[in-house]
Design a protein around this motif. Structure first.
Motif, PDB file in Angstrom:
ATOM      1  N   PRO A  43       0.736  -1.333  -0.125  1.00  0.00           N
ATOM      2  CA  PRO A  43       0.058   0.017  -0.066  1.00  0.00           C
ATOM      3  C   PRO A  43       0.843   1.398  -0.043  1.00  0.00           C
ATOM      4  CG  PRO A  43      -0.157  -1.119   2.017  1.00  0.00           C
ATOM      5  CD  PRO A  43       0.539  -2.085   1.245  1.00  0.00           C
ATOM      6  N   HIS A  44       2.079   1.367   0.570  1.00  0.00           N
ATOM      7  CA  HIS A  44       3.040   2.429   0.453  1.00  0.00           C
ATOM      8  C   HIS A  44       3.483   2.729  -0.609  1.00  0.00           C
ATOM      9  CE1 HIS A  44       2.647   2.624   4.906  1.00  0.00           C
ATOM     10  NE2 HIS A  44       3.122   1.262   5.147  1.00  0.00           N
ATOM     11  N   ALA A  45       3.746   1.671  -1.465  1.00  0.00           N
ATOM     12  CA  ALA A  45       4.227   1.676  -2.923  1.00  0.00           C
ATOM     13  C   ALA A  45       3.142   2.516  -3.852  1.00  0.00           C
ATOM     14  CB  ALA A  45       4.926   0.545  -3.358  1.00  0.00           C
ATOM     15  N   ARG A  46       1.977   1.714  -3.505  1.00  0.00           N
ATOM     16  CA  ARG A  46       0.912   2.408  -4.285  1.00  0.00           C
ATOM     17  C   ARG A  46       0.582   3.958  -4.121  1.00  0.00           C
ATOM     18  NH1 ARG A  46      -3.864  -2.199  -3.850  1.00  0.00           N
ATOM     19  NH2 ARG A  46      -2.664  -3.862  -4.768  1.00  0.00           N
ATOM     20  N   GLU A  47       0.477   4.346  -2.897  1.00  0.00           N
ATOM     21  CA  GLU A  47       0.503   5.572  -2.619  1.00  0.00           C
ATOM     22  C   GLU A  47       1.581   6.546  -3.249  1.00  0.00           C
ATOM     23  OE1 GLU A  47      -1.782   7.893  -0.844  1.00  0.00           O
ATOM     24  OE2 GLU A  47      -2.974   5.960  -1.265  1.00  0.00           O
ATOM     25  N   ARG A  48       2.813   5.990  -3.213  1.00  0.00           N
ATOM     26  CA  ARG A  48       4.017   6.976  -3.797  1.00  0.00           C
ATOM     27  C   ARG A  48       3.630   6.898  -5.196  1.00  0.00           C
ATOM     28  NH1 ARG A  48       7.137   3.471  -0.480  1.00  0.00           N
ATOM     29  NH2 ARG A  48       7.840   2.032  -2.115  1.00  0.00           N
ATOM     30  N   ALA A  49       3.396   5.983  -5.864  1.00  0.00           N
ATOM     31  CA  ALA A  49       2.996   6.029  -7.290  1.00  0.00           C
ATOM     32  C   ALA A  49       1.991   6.933  -7.703  1.00  0.00           C
ATOM     33  CB  ALA A  49       2.613   4.438  -7.919  1.00  0.00           C
ATOM     34  N   LEU A  50       0.917   6.928  -6.823  1.00  0.00           N
ATOM     35  CA  LEU A  50      -0.055   8.058  -7.096  1.00  0.00           C
ATOM     36  C   LEU A  50       0.168   9.364  -6.825  1.00  0.00           C
ATOM     37  CD1 LEU A  50      -3.159   5.918  -5.649  1.00  0.00           C
ATOM     38  CD2 LEU A  50      -2.986   6.495  -7.695  1.00  0.00           C
ATOM     39  N   LEU A  51       1.174   9.551  -5.692  1.00  0.00           N
ATOM     40  CA  LEU A  51       1.781  11.075  -5.450  1.00  0.00           C
ATOM     41  C   LEU A  51       2.646  11.484  -6.709  1.00  0.00           C
ATOM     42  CD1 LEU A  51       1.960  13.056  -3.236  1.00  0.00           C
ATOM     43  CD2 LEU A  51       3.909  11.782  -2.446  1.00  0.00           C
ATOM     44  N   VAL A  52       3.391  10.433  -7.180  1.00  0.00           N
ATOM     45  CA  VAL A  52       4.055  10.985  -8.201  1.00  0.00           C
ATOM     46  C   VAL A  52       3.283  11.504  -9.409  1.00  0.00           C
ATOM     47  CG1 VAL A  52       5.740  10.157 -10.044  1.00  0.00           C
ATOM     48  CG2 VAL A  52       6.151   9.731  -7.796  1.00  0.00           C
ATOM     49  N   ALA A  53       2.101  10.469  -9.677  1.00  0.00           N
ATOM     50  CA  ALA A  53       1.439  10.885 -10.746  1.00  0.00           C
ATOM     51  C   ALA A  53       0.528  12.070 -10.572  1.00  0.00           C
ATOM     52  CB  ALA A  53       0.227   9.649 -10.948  1.00  0.00           C
ATOM     53  N   ARG A  54       0.308  12.568  -9.521  1.00  0.00           N
ATOM     54  CA  ARG A  54      -0.346  13.827  -9.414  1.00  0.00           C
ATOM     55  C   ARG A  54       0.634  14.800  -9.411  1.00  0.00           C
ATOM     56  NH1 ARG A  54      -3.266  10.950  -5.321  1.00  0.00           N
ATOM     57  NH2 ARG A  54      -5.361  10.411  -6.045  1.00  0.00           N
ATOM     58  N   LYS A  55       1.854  14.899  -8.643  1.00  0.00           N
ATOM     59  CA  LYS A  55       2.788  15.937  -8.762  1.00  0.00           C
ATOM     60  C   LYS A  55       3.388  16.260 -10.151  1.00  0.00           C
ATOM     61  CE  LYS A  55       3.452  16.155  -3.982  1.00  0.00           C
ATOM     62  NZ  LYS A  55       4.514  17.143  -3.053  1.00  0.00           N
ATOM     63  N   ASP A  56       3.724  14.982 -10.997  1.00  0.00           N
ATOM     64  CA  ASP A  56       4.347  15.101 -12.038  1.00  0.00           C
ATOM     65  C   ASP A  56       3.821  14.405 -13.156  1.00  0.00           C
ATOM     66  OD1 ASP A  56       6.744  15.865 -13.742  1.00  0.00           O
ATOM     67  OD2 ASP A  56       7.899  14.140 -12.970  1.00  0.00           O
ATOM     68  N   PRO A  57       2.704  14.761 -13.612  1.00  0.00           N
ATOM     69  CA  PRO A  57       1.895  13.973 -14.703  1.00  0.00           C
ATOM     70  C   PRO A  57       2.717  14.292 -16.192  1.00  0.00           C
ATOM     71  CG  PRO A  57       0.598  15.860 -14.192  1.00  0.00           C
ATOM     72  CD  PRO A  57       1.902  15.929 -13.377  1.00  0.00           C
ATOM     73  N   PRO A  58       2.628  13.357 -17.009  1.00  0.00           N
ATOM     74  CA  PRO A  58       3.254  13.743 -18.537  1.00  0.00           C
ATOM     75  C   PRO A  58       2.746  15.069 -19.039  1.00  0.00           C
ATOM     76  CG  PRO A  58       1.994  11.589 -18.423  1.00  0.00           C
ATOM     77  CD  PRO A  58       1.880  12.288 -17.116  1.00  0.00           C
ATOM     78  N   ARG A  59       3.375  15.605 -19.907  1.00  0.00           N
ATOM     79  CA  ARG A  59       2.710  16.864 -20.643  1.00  0.00           C
ATOM     80  C   ARG A  59       1.460  16.676 -21.402  1.00  0.00           C
ATOM     81  NH1 ARG A  59       6.735  19.348 -24.801  1.00  0.00           N
ATOM     82  NH2 ARG A  59       7.668  17.416 -24.181  1.00  0.00           N
ATOM     83  N   GLY A  60       0.470  17.582 -20.952  1.00  0.00           N
ATOM     84  CA  GLY A  60      -0.781  17.389 -21.673  1.00  0.00           C
ATOM     85  C   GLY A  60      -1.980  16.538 -20.931  1.00  0.00           C
ATOM     86  N   VAL A  61      -1.419  16.059 -19.836  1.00  0.00           N
ATOM     87  CA  VAL A  61      -2.332  15.341 -18.965  1.00  0.00           C
ATOM     88  C   VAL A  61      -2.676  16.053 -17.498  1.00  0.00           C
ATOM     89  CG1 VAL A  61      -2.534  12.876 -17.878  1.00  0.00           C
ATOM     90  CG2 VAL A  61      -1.443  13.259 -20.215  1.00  0.00           C
ATOM     91  N   SER A  62      -3.812  15.985 -17.180  1.00  0.00           N
ATOM     92  CA  SER A  62      -3.964  16.392 -15.832  1.00  0.00           C
ATOM     93  C   SER A  62      -3.419  15.657 -14.673  1.00  0.00           C
ATOM     94  CB  SER A  62      -5.505  16.933 -15.844  1.00  0.00           C
ATOM     95  OG  SER A  62      -6.241  15.614 -15.547  1.00  0.00           O
ATOM     96  N   PRO A  63      -3.228  16.289 -13.707  1.00  0.00           N
ATOM     97  CA  PRO A  63      -2.935  15.146 -12.345  1.00  0.00           C
ATOM     98  C   PRO A  63      -3.975  14.438 -12.152  1.00  0.00           C
ATOM     99  CG  PRO A  63      -2.570  17.573 -11.795  1.00  0.00           C
ATOM    100  CD  PRO A  63      -3.179  17.689 -13.124  1.00  0.00           C
ATOM    101  N   ASP A  64      -5.347  14.564 -12.230  1.00  0.00           N
ATOM    102  CA  ASP A  64      -6.177  13.648 -11.963  1.00  0.00           C
ATOM    103  C   ASP A  64      -6.408  12.610 -12.985  1.00  0.00           C
ATOM    104  OD1 ASP A  64      -7.171  14.692  -9.851  1.00  0.00           O
ATOM    105  OD2 ASP A  64      -8.711  15.862 -10.947  1.00  0.00           O
ATOM    106  N   GLU A  65      -6.121  12.733 -14.152  1.00  0.00           N
ATOM    107  CA  GLU A  65      -6.168  11.911 -15.221  1.00  0.00           C
ATOM    108  C   GLU A  65      -4.785  10.908 -15.110  1.00  0.00           C
ATOM    109  OE1 GLU A  65      -7.839  14.378 -19.047  1.00  0.00           O
ATOM    110  OE2 GLU A  65      -5.958  14.674 -18.711  1.00  0.00           O
ATOM    111  N   ALA A  66      -3.668  11.596 -14.837  1.00  0.00           N
ATOM    112  CA  ALA A  66      -2.415  10.910 -14.317  1.00  0.00           C
ATOM    113  C   ALA A  66      -2.797   9.754 -13.266  1.00  0.00           C
ATOM    114  CB  ALA A  66      -1.301  11.593 -14.325  1.00  0.00           C
ATOM    115  N   ALA A  67      -3.393  10.191 -12.397  1.00  0.00           N
ATOM    116  CA  ALA A  67      -3.498   9.286 -11.371  1.00  0.00           C
ATOM    117  C   ALA A  67      -4.603   8.082 -11.482  1.00  0.00           C
ATOM    118  CB  ALA A  67      -4.012  10.117  -9.866  1.00  0.00           C
ATOM    119  N   ALA A  68      -5.542   8.428 -12.255  1.00  0.00           N
ATOM    120  CA  ALA A  68      -6.604   7.586 -12.745  1.00  0.00           C
ATOM    121  C   ALA A  68      -5.923   6.523 -13.654  1.00  0.00           C
ATOM    122  CB  ALA A  68      -7.575   8.299 -13.467  1.00  0.00           C
ATOM    123  N   ALA A  69      -4.966   6.934 -14.393  1.00  0.00           N
ATOM    124  CA  ALA A  69      -4.260   5.894 -15.509  1.00  0.00           C
ATOM    125  C   ALA A  69      -3.425   5.159 -14.373  1.00  0.00           C
ATOM    126  CB  ALA A  69      -3.190   6.646 -16.327  1.00  0.00           C
TER     127      ALA A  69
END
Length: 88
Positions: A43-69
């Protein structure tokens, strides 16, 4: 004459990017024998991945879309390799 090509993005799909984030966070790992991705159920690794997704999404992708992906890719990966024999 020197021709310049436009550089390709590092990731071709949002799913590829999400898989990379999950691997870097150690939320998933690859089966050493067959190459299938396996959920580490950390669960800690999952949280880290979601945090990275929200803080540093790919160009053109919103933080919410990145976390959902990331969440979608994680949901599509099982905790066992389909080719490995079941341990009893």
């Amino acid at each position: 004459m020197l021709m310049m090509k436009e550089r390709r993005p590092t990731f071709r799909t949002i799913e590829g990017w999400a898989r990379s984030v999950l691997l870097d966070a150690r939320a998933i790992r690859e089966c050493e024998e067959h190459g299938w991705m396996r959920d580490r159920s950390d669960p800690h690794a999952r949280e880290r991945a979601l945090l990275v997704a929200r803080k540093d999404p790919p160009r053109g992708v919103s933080p919410d879309e990145a976390a959902a992906a990331v969440d979608d890719v994680l949901g599509s990966i099982g905790d066992t390799c389909p080719e490995c024999p079941l341990e009893e």
